[in-house]
Motif scaffolding. Sequence first.
Motif, mmCIF file in Angstrom:
data_model
loop_
_atom_site.group_PDB
_atom_site.id
_atom_site.type_symbol
_atom_site.label_atom_id
_atom_site.label_comp_id
_atom_site.label_asym_id
_atom_site.label_seq_id
_atom_site.Cartn_x
_atom_site.Cartn_y
_atom_site.Cartn_z
ATOM 1 N N MET A 1 -45.022 7.622 38.228
ATOM 2 C CA MET A 1 -45.301 7.837 39.649
ATOM 3 C C MET A 1 -44.723 9.166 40.102
ATOM 4 O O MET A 1 -43.741 9.659 39.535
ATOM 5 N N LEU A 3 -43.242 9.802 42.971
ATOM 6 C CA LEU A 3 -41.995 9.645 43.720
ATOM 7 C C LEU A 3 -40.902 9.160 42.795
ATOM 8 O O LEU A 3 -41.160 8.421 41.848
ATOM 9 N N ASN A 4 -39.660 9.537 43.076
ATOM 10 C CA ASN A 4 -38.544 9.010 42.300
ATOM 11 C C ASN A 4 -38.271 7.569 42.719
ATOM 12 O O ASN A 4 -38.244 7.254 43.915
ATOM 13 N N VAL A 5 -38.040 6.704 41.748
ATOM 14 C CA VAL A 5 -37.784 5.291 42.032
ATOM 15 C C VAL A 5 -36.591 5.154 42.974
ATOM 16 O O VAL A 5 -35.542 5.766 42.754
ATOM 17 N N GLY A 6 -36.766 4.335 44.013
ATOM 18 C CA GLY A 6 -35.676 4.096 44.953
ATOM 19 C C GLY A 6 -35.328 5.308 45.790
ATOM 20 O O GLY A 6 -34.254 5.374 46.371
ATOM 21 N N CYS A 7 -36.250 6.259 45.870
ATOM 22 C CA CYS A 7 -36.016 7.508 46.608
ATOM 23 C C CYS A 7 -34.707 8.156 46.158
ATOM 24 O O CYS A 7 -33.837 8.484 46.949
ATOM 25 N N ALA A 8 -34.545 8.248 44.847
ATOM 26 C CA ALA A 8 -33.361 8.894 44.281
ATOM 27 C C ALA A 8 -33.614 10.394 44.185
ATOM 28 O O ALA A 8 -34.748 10.829 44.033
ATOM 29 N N GLY B 95 -35.227 -1.282 48.818
ATOM 30 C CA GLY B 95 -35.722 0.090 48.948
ATOM 31 C C GLY B 95 -35.151 1.002 47.874
ATOM 32 O O GLY B 95 -35.816 1.923 47.399
ATOM 33 N N SER B 205 -28.436 10.928 44.220
ATOM 34 C CA SER B 205 -28.297 10.102 45.415
ATOM 35 C C SER B 205 -29.455 9.131 45.416
ATOM 36 O O SER B 205 -30.533 9.442 44.912
ATOM 37 N N PHE B 218 -43.294 5.294 49.630
ATOM 38 C CA PHE B 218 -42.208 4.480 49.066
ATOM 39 C C PHE B 218 -42.437 2.991 49.350
ATOM 40 O O PHE B 218 -42.186 2.146 48.496
#
Lengths: 85, 386, 142
Positions: A1, A3-8, B95, B205, B218
């Motif tokens: 994907m 996006l980085n998993v977990g918005c990392a 999340g 982070s 997301f």
Amino acid sequence: MALNVGCAARPGRARDNKTGSWRVFRPVLDAEKCKKCGLCLLICPEGCISEDDEYPRVDYEYCKGCGLCAEECPAEAIEMEQEEK
Amino acid sequence: MMEIMEGSHAVAEAVKRCRPEVVSAYPITPQTHIVERLAEFVADGEMESDYLTVDSEFSALSACVGASAAGSRVYSSTSSQGLILMAEVCFNASGMRLPIVMSIANRALGAPLSIWNDQQDSIALRDSGWFQLYAEDVQELVDYHFLSFRVAEDHNILLPAFVCFDGFILSHTYEPVDIPDQEEVDAYLPPFNPYQKLDATDPISMGMYATPDYYMEFRYELDRAMERASRAIKDAGQAFGEQFGRSYGSLVEEYRMDDADTALVALGSICGTVKDAVDEMRDAGRKVGLLKLRSFRPFPKEEVAKALDGVSQVAVLEKNISPGSAMKGAVGLEVKDALWKTGIDVYSYVIGLGGRDVRKKDIAAVVDLAERGRGDMFYGLREELI
Amino acid sequence: MERRGAPVQAFVRFSDSKIRLRSQVYEPDYIIVQDSSLIKDVDVFAGLTEGSVAIINTEKGADAFDVPAGVRVITLDATRIALEVLGLPITNTSLMGAFAAATGEIQFPALAEALGERFTGALAEKNIEAARRAFAAVGGET
């Protein structure tokens, strides 16, 4: 994907965000008044004032122009001047 | 080995065998005996975990989030108001895609104050992004813990899990249960292999800021992971069956559904009572069956539609109330959606809230109501009080 | 989970096959009344039918209790047994001895073994003795 998993995210991403473009007023130092107390370095919320030189130096790539340094300077050595845009 | 054990103690035995590296919980009154027993295990050196004592449920789950982000297998347990106080952290945990497993001894929410069973607490967190399994008996409750860690930690899933079980009715009941040996659990549940973790030598982070340009994607990824969890739970349940002889290869269980005209749908321990009631109604010549839902999130829409194909009416037993909803209960809406355009009537019955006892005769009365076309209502109200 | 001293009800079902029913017991085969002072506040005999057995912790005799027809009443002073043997008014193990004798559902050796698992050392011995005294008081032969 994509996006980085977990918005990392890796550190250092804030450097890419050149907040200097937000500025309306820029802080300008009057070296004659400055007592080199260093309070402006501590006060700056962006952490963009350094004392690499003899005097405090503002990194205008990141300075948002918030004016806290001018407000707090005990020697009243910093003036906020309107940007020419 | 088969033993007679209290539900809470059986959970503690199961959790011990899952080898969590960090346990943090706040003992709400009345707590179950789960974390009390886990604290004993840690103190006695039977379990190599850090047991973190904190000042609230909010802090407990926050500690779990930190520990999970740092790459530990993490466990917690709570109930009722405790879960609701955790609500904000629940959304953050999912999340950030942290595979925390938490046992929820389902209990009512105040006000008015009630310590007794219903499922309002976990149902209220329906949209928090945790998958939710509901146990009918202590054996399922034990087994779901092994299964949940395995699914949650799957790199294709990475979702936290609630293992839900009815407070008191399962948490404080002694019944025979098989607690697998450590070696068997180790063979089923490999050591935690975090997808990513906080590491001072290689910093990241988690749960960063997402602007309107990114936020929706997301949430979309979270929803897709939940969709994939359906398959993962079934696969893990199938594998569990192959190893332990108790298979959970479907998100639903059909009980005497062949040729059923009226189907009951329920979650949790009430399914046992319903099975006995169904047997009595079948003996009396009535075509009634039960569809038990093991999972509420993800909702097993396809299995529900398939299992209920051919019935005339469906009665959904709801241990929750969604005030202002036309159907009253949250589960019925999903069942109705699964049967959209089939012409099958679906009714919700709010039942057994705040610990009100549910008897076989109540189940039969609900079937009568459904067959007369009456539903989307509270069942068993004391008329003299209203 | 209960506050100590508050009136509570607890239910047991036992069977050779899997027990699925989760509701309370409304028509018990047996009841154990741990505190007979509750009888004036709660209809503890509700649901008892012919052949049921009521085991009551009391100083009184069986005829002091008004039970449905055909219900067998067993009385014993379990509090006295507990005080004499354990030194505390905790009657659970005495009443289990009485239950075993009155119903024949549990053999005394099995009860003693279970108590030996639940308690250790002198406490186990005392509780087994309390159960034995109550078992004998209700006419059981060990």
